[in-house]
Scaffold this motif. Structure first.
Motif, short mmCIF file in Angstrom:
data_model
loop_
_atom_site.label_atom_id
_atom_site.label_comp_id
_atom_site.label_asym_id
_atom_site.label_seq_id
_atom_site.Cartn_x
_atom_site.Cartn_y
_atom_site.Cartn_z
N ASN A 88 -8.06 -12.14 -6.95
CA ASN A 88 -7.83 -10.73 -6.66
C ASN A 88 -8.26 -9.75 -7.75
O ASN A 88 -7.91 -8.57 -7.67
CB ASN A 88 -6.35 -10.48 -6.32
N ASP A 119 -2.05 -5.88 0.72
CA ASP A 119 -2.36 -4.51 1.14
C ASP A 119 -3.00 -4.54 2.52
O ASP A 119 -3.99 -5.25 2.74
CB ASP A 119 -3.31 -3.85 0.16
N LEU A 146 -7.61 -2.38 2.16
CA LEU A 146 -8.12 -2.78 0.85
C LEU A 146 -7.98 -1.63 -0.13
O LEU A 146 -8.53 -0.55 0.07
CB LEU A 146 -9.59 -3.21 0.97
N THR A 147 -7.23 -1.87 -1.20
CA THR A 147 -6.94 -0.85 -2.20
C THR A 147 -7.19 -1.45 -3.58
O THR A 147 -6.44 -2.32 -4.03
CB THR A 147 -5.48 -0.36 -2.09
N ILE A 148 -8.24 -1.00 -4.22
CA ILE A 148 -8.62 -1.53 -5.53
C ILE A 148 -8.12 -0.60 -6.62
O ILE A 148 -8.30 0.62 -6.55
CB ILE A 148 -10.14 -1.71 -5.62
N ARG A 149 -7.50 -1.18 -7.63
CA ARG A 149 -7.06 -0.43 -8.80
C ARG A 149 -8.00 -0.76 -9.96
O ARG A 149 -8.28 -1.92 -10.21
CB ARG A 149 -5.64 -0.80 -9.21
N SER A 189 -7.62 -6.96 3.30
CA SER A 189 -7.53 -7.49 1.94
C SER A 189 -7.46 -9.01 1.87
O SER A 189 -7.32 -9.55 0.78
CB SER A 189 -6.29 -6.90 1.25
N TYR A 217 -6.85 -5.94 -6.72
CA TYR A 217 -6.25 -5.52 -5.46
C TYR A 217 -5.15 -6.52 -5.15
O TYR A 217 -4.98 -7.53 -5.84
CB TYR A 217 -7.30 -5.50 -4.33
N ASN A 259 0.81 -1.19 0.00
CA ASN A 259 0.00 0.00 0.00
C ASN A 259 0.86 1.26 0.00
O ASN A 259 1.64 1.49 0.90
CB ASN A 259 -0.91 0.03 1.23
N ARG A 309 -9.26 3.44 -2.16
CA ARG A 309 -8.80 2.96 -0.86
C ARG A 309 -9.95 3.00 0.14
O ARG A 309 -10.68 3.99 0.23
CB ARG A 309 -7.62 3.80 -0.40
#
Length: 387
Positions: free
Chosen positions: A177, A281, A284-287, A305, A277, A24, A299
């Motif tokens: 993921n 991380d 939880l951080t989704i791209r 995560s 994600y 992260n 975020r």
């Protein structure tokens, strides 16, 4: 020579392998580390190429100098496709947009690598919990048919018509993921008139029942322009079961946010769609990647995560249906299309088709309408229509 330095690199990167990629960016002391997310996106693109060398794995965690050296070697390799090389060039110039949600599902920050603070670009719509997620259901084996009928546990059937594919929860042996597709095509849909009936169409990827990102057909209140816009939703801390509100006297209120600066029309193709994600991380951080031009980084404060499942939905949400079989009022006049869609596994080290996911659940509810499903190769087409 391809370089990632289109946005000035400013920090030392701390990790050295894919499992720890960067734990992260905000936890490495730089909450707006835009370049790290571009590096990750480039690594993801390379790993999905059948000719990617072993040196690609973990390259985003290298120092700037070593990353650029590795990237140069990769792009000079005849084994890496020309398409991948072109996509890398686009990603080097991508805009990175950081979105932060608090524990109440409120968007509290939106910043762009190109424009700075862009919070004013994001509109929201408050919805009840029953409209938002279409649930999480027990696992049902996937099947393919010309017309999709009601099947699976149909959690969420009170709130609309949908086709949902969902992986099992991640575990120590297999991590699910994300979702990747060569492209998605947005359907033509009567957005404005549908909204008068509290109905809306969606194509999105979800992580469990806590986060949803993708596209929604909305009427932009800023400019009164109907269109498809990037959509983001963070659920409050509660559990939705069978589409209900868990006995609450007043339904929980959640919000959908969408980026009013990015309008698409029915029939538009979104290339390089990717949502993922990393299980490493802490937050939880989704791209989300669209058209190799925009990378959204979402975020979620207070959410972890590990142990997450991933779902993909094509849906028409209904906010005021009188029963679970009341048909929606407007369908798609051109199809929604998922081209070569796969689930990402093991922190994006590889990908698998839905048919290769053990225990994949396949849930459908037509809500009194009809879902015409056509699969040609790895292209899936959906026409939602009123009977």
């Amino acid at each position: 020579m391809l370089k990632v330095a289109k946005v000035a690199l400013s920090v030392l990167l701390l990790s050295a392998s894919i499992p720890s990629l960067m734990a992260n960016a905000q936890e490495n002391g730089n909450p707006n580390n835009y370049d790290q997310y571009i590096k990750e996106a480039i690594e993801q693109e390379v790993l999905l190429d059948a000719g990617s060398p072993s040196t690609a794995k973990g390259m985003s965690s290298l120092t700037d100098k070593e990353f650029n050296k590795t990237l140069d070697n990769i792009t000079q390799s005849p084994n890496v496709s020309q398409t991948t090389k072109q996509n890398i060039e686009k990603l080097e110039n991508a805009e990175v947009i950081l979105l932060d949600f608090d524990s109440d599902g409120e968007l509290i920050n939106a910043t762009s690598s190109e424009k700075g603070d862009i919070r004013s670009n994001f509109e929201s719509k408050e919805i009840t919990a029953t409209e938002s997620t279409y649930g999480t259901e027990p696992h049902v084996r996937i099947s393919t048919q010309s017309y999709l009928g009601n099947q699976g546990n149909t959690v969420g059937k009170e709130t609309g018509a949908f086709h949902r594919l969902q992986t099992p929860a991640s575990n120590a042996n297999k991590i699910y993921n994300g979702v990747v597709a060569d492209s998605i095509v947005l359907p033509t849909y009567n957005i404005k008139d549908a909204l008068t009936y509290e109905e809306a169409a969606y194509l999105y990827t979800g992580v469990d029942d806590v986060a949803e990102v993708g596209f929604k057909g909305v009427n932009n209140p800023k400019f009164s322009i109907d269109g498809w816009y990037p959509m983001f939703h963070a659920k409050k801390y509660h559990t939705v079961e069978s589409g209900d509100t868990n006995g609450n006297t007043q339904p929980n209120k959640d919000k959908y946010y969408y980026d009013t600066s990015k309008k698409f029309n029915g029939g538009d193709k979104i290339n390089g769609y990717k949502v993922y994600y990393y299980s490493t991380d802490k937050t939880l951080t989704i791209r989300e990647q669209i058209n190799y031009q925009n990378i959204y980084v979402i975020r979620f404060d207070g959410l972890g995560s590990t142990g997450r499942s991933v779902k993909r939905l094509t849906a028409i949400g209904m906010g005021s249906a009188s029963s679970t079989t009341t048909p929606f009022h407007f369908g798609f006049t051109t199809p929604a299309i998922w081209n070569n869609m796969k689930f990402l596994i093991n922190n994006s080290s590889s990908s698998v088709y839905p048919s290769s996911v053990p225990g994949l659940s396949n849930d459908v509810w037509t809500h009194g309408g009809k879902i015409d499903y056509t699969k040609s190769g790895q292209s899936e087409k959906y026409i939602f229509s009123v009977k």
